[in-house]
Design an enzyme around this catalytic site. Sequence first.
Site, PDB file in Angstrom:
ATOM      1  CB  CYS A 114      -0.942   0.138   1.207  1.00 58.19           C
ATOM      2  SG  CYS A 114      -1.924  -1.401   1.349  1.00 58.19           S
ATOM      3  CG  HIS A 255      -3.222   3.074   2.643  1.00 59.38           C
ATOM      4  ND1 HIS A 255      -3.807   2.827   1.563  1.00 59.38           N
ATOM      5  CD2 HIS A 255      -3.369   1.974   3.428  1.00 59.38           C
ATOM      6  CE1 HIS A 255      -3.869   1.371   1.404  1.00 59.38           C
ATOM      7  NE2 HIS A 255      -3.779   1.114   2.552  1.00 59.38           N
ATOM      8  CG  ASN A 285      -6.435  -1.029   1.408  1.00 60.25           C
ATOM      9  OD1 ASN A 285      -5.859  -0.562   0.516  1.00 60.25           O
ATOM     10  ND2 ASN A 285      -6.203  -1.617   2.541  1.00 60.25           N
TER      11      ASN A 285
END
Length: 332
Positions: A114, A255, A285
Amino acid sequence: MTYAAFRSIGAYIPSKIMTNADFEKIIDTSDEWITKRTGIKERRISEENEASSDLGARAAQVAIDRSGISKEEIDLIICATVTPDYLCMPSTACLISSKVGLPNVMAFDISAACTGFVYAVSIAKAFIESGMKKNVLIIGAETYSSILDYTDRGTCFIFGDGAGAAIISATTNKDEAIIDVNCSSDGNYEDLIKTAGGGSKHPCSKEVLENKMACIKMKGNETFKLAVKTLTSDVQVMMQKHNLSNEDITHFIPHQANLRIIKAVGEALGFTEEQTVVTVHKYGNTSAASIPMAMNDAFEEGKIKAGDTILFDAFGGGLTWGSALFPFSPKK
Ligand code: UT7
């Protein structure tokens, strides 16, 4: 002196939507639980014939078109992904290079989960400041739907597919320059988020397939706590280093893993809701694509203007984490 300027942002959002109600049909969960624990209402899923390079190429084209830089001027392509089209080769960046019509350009993938897009900003900056490259196309592209175990109710509902991209270019104007990028990692936490099978440690085998070892496994709760702590301290270090206060940041783009994480970090750092970009409710996500997709949304909503100061804050498998501080500097 040559500096690196963040010129443009683009994204590709797959059209297929998977809602929480869709998950109610396949795992023991509820829209209420997912919404309360994560803020996620839906996520995008790529089509069967769409791999990460297809998503990435579409996002790249948008970033190129908005950059005012001709395609032929691009001399480096970096793709951040942990869901490459192929496990080993060719790299997704190579595939994107041909899909956007740039076959003779240095292109490579990076794997930082990520945090991948922030790592890509850091690498692009270094290549430009060293004088080796002038116009770098960076991409975060993920098709997590290809590595999810849709029977694992602790993980599968969080992730989605998508891609974001940006052009970073050389400039002599210091006011346009990316101010700082700080990236880090700690492999001691390798087991928190992992796809254990299919690589050289556990090559593809009957056992790997039967035990779904090529799917992502996440220790959600432990990861959650570390994410809040690390995302917060990461920004504190960056802000202190540059003697900045919250008012100096126009857009805080963390994020997008979980709304509770975003809120906890935002509150600990004192950013307002207006400053904080949130897209997790609609995309879930999307790992390396999450930050550029969020920035692209804010840009398309007209919220991001030339000269705005932007702060990226990422955290992910590895563990990896990083932050990037820069003015948005479209070409004049
Ligand atoms: O992008 C990389 C970084 N990743 C992250 O930052 C993700 C961080 N983690 C998270 O977002 C959260 O940990 C999750 C959303 C994954 C899970 O939320 P949680 O609040 O940490 O839940 P938990 O794992 O502690 O589980 C709490 C309860 C358990 O039941 P018991 O043992 O309390 O009876 C689970 O079995 O919730 C249960 N549970 C579910 N219930 C309904 C776990 N998954 C589900 C589900 N639906 N999908």
